[in-house]
Design an enzyme around this catalytic site. Structure first.
Site, PDB file in Angstrom:
ATOM      1  N   ILE A  82       4.990  -7.745   6.372  1.00  0.00           N
ATOM      2  CA  ILE A  82       3.621  -7.251   6.564  1.00  0.00           C
ATOM      3  C   ILE A  82       3.119  -6.607   5.284  1.00  0.00           C
ATOM      4  O   ILE A  82       3.695  -5.640   4.783  1.00  0.00           O
ATOM      5  CB  ILE A  82       3.561  -6.241   7.723  1.00  0.00           C
ATOM      6  CG1 ILE A  82       4.184  -6.837   8.990  1.00  0.00           C
ATOM      7  CG2 ILE A  82       2.112  -5.800   7.951  1.00  0.00           C
ATOM      8  CD1 ILE A  82       3.538  -8.128   9.470  1.00  0.00           C
ATOM      9  N   LYS A  83       2.038  -7.181   4.772  1.00  0.00           N
ATOM     10  CA  LYS A  83       1.429  -6.635   3.554  1.00  0.00           C
ATOM     11  C   LYS A  83       0.452  -5.541   3.964  1.00  0.00           C
ATOM     12  O   LYS A  83      -0.470  -5.768   4.761  1.00  0.00           O
ATOM     13  CB  LYS A  83       0.701  -7.756   2.811  1.00  0.00           C
ATOM     14  CG  LYS A  83       0.992  -7.757   1.325  1.00  0.00           C
ATOM     15  CD  LYS A  83       0.479  -9.026   0.683  1.00  0.00           C
ATOM     16  CE  LYS A  83       0.339  -8.842  -0.802  1.00  0.00           C
ATOM     17  NZ  LYS A  83      -0.317 -10.007  -1.421  1.00  0.00           N
ATOM     18  N   ILE A  84       0.685  -4.361   3.411  1.00  0.00           N
ATOM     19  CA  ILE A  84      -0.087  -3.169   3.793  1.00  0.00           C
ATOM     20  C   ILE A  84      -0.751  -2.604   2.545  1.00  0.00           C
ATOM     21  O   ILE A  84      -0.065  -2.415   1.527  1.00  0.00           O
ATOM     22  CB  ILE A  84       0.888  -2.078   4.322  1.00  0.00           C
ATOM     23  CG1 ILE A  84       1.763  -2.605   5.454  1.00  0.00           C
ATOM     24  CG2 ILE A  84       0.171  -0.795   4.666  1.00  0.00           C
ATOM     25  CD1 ILE A  84       1.218  -2.366   6.816  1.00  0.00           C
TER      26      ILE A  84
END
Ligand code: G3P
Length: 213
Positions: A82-84
């Site tokens: 997950i790119k945050i």
């Protein structure tokens, strides 16, 4: 240094995967929008081609929204990362996702402090944006070098991805800086595999070979 391909284009991903060089894929909302395809379907296509980390970015700005999006994405495959975005809300989401065993790639990192905080929140990866720092007359590779030194100094496991790579020189400099990964657009990946002298060498070998006949 290991390679990711920085694209959401399935043809480029297939070609790059066949090269045997890339370990995974990074995407972002701009790259996904460029493809004009529905997000979930596109991610499923990528998952079917690549057996490695695939970064998919959330678009919520609050940690609760980020976590909810992340849980849906992570359910698609254990390979999803997950790119945050690197914000206070992003840090909270990173902490929660790490506790749930979901991998994260904290993105839009432009300072050493941001990288250290993302690592402390439990990020699996951090993505300093080399090209975008160069764009504003800062030194993107120097930041990568500083993050590598700091993570080594403090014994942090978080992996460093040199992102926003714009040239073959960026790749070589990221290797020298000790980045764990560079995420590279397909055209630059191909350019990095070629050399004028290699092409000339092949041509000369073939010319000489013809003389045998
Ligand atoms: O990996 C981040 C990258 O997609 C951003 O690249 O060229 O838009 O700065 P760029």
């Amino acid at each position: 240094m290991r390679f990711f391909i920085d694209t959401a284009n399935i043809e480029e991903i297939r070609e790059a995967w066949a090269l045997g060089v890339i370990e995974g894929v990074t995407t972002n909302p701009s790259l996904v929008a460029k493809e004009g395809k529905e997000f979930t379907g596109l991610m499923q296509e990528i998952i079917s081609v690549v057996d490695g980390p695939i970064s998919a970015e959330v678009i919520s700005l609050d940690s609760e929204g980020m976590v909810a999006e992340a849980e849906t994405l992570a359910a698609m495959s254990p390979n999803i990362v997950i790119k945050i975005p690197m914000t206070a809300e992003g840090l909270k989401a990173t902490k929660i996702l790490t506790a749930k065993g979901i991998k994260t790639n904290v993105t839009l990192i432009f300072s050493l402090n941001q990288a250290m905080m993302a690592a402390r929140a439990g990020a699996t990866f951090v993505s300093p944006f080399v090209g975008r720092l160069d764009d504003v007359n800062a030194n993107g590779i120097e930041l990568v070098r500083e993050i590598v030194a700091a993570f080594n100094c403090y014994g942090l496991d978080t992996k460093i991805i040199a992102a926003s790579i714009r040239s073959v020189t960026h790749i070589a400099e990221a290797i020298k800086a000790g980045a764990h990964y560079a995420t590279v657009p397909y055209s630059i990946l191909l350019a990095a595999a070629t050399h004028l002298l290699t092409d000339q060498g092949i041509e000369r070998f073939l010319r000489d070979w013809q003389k045998l006949k």
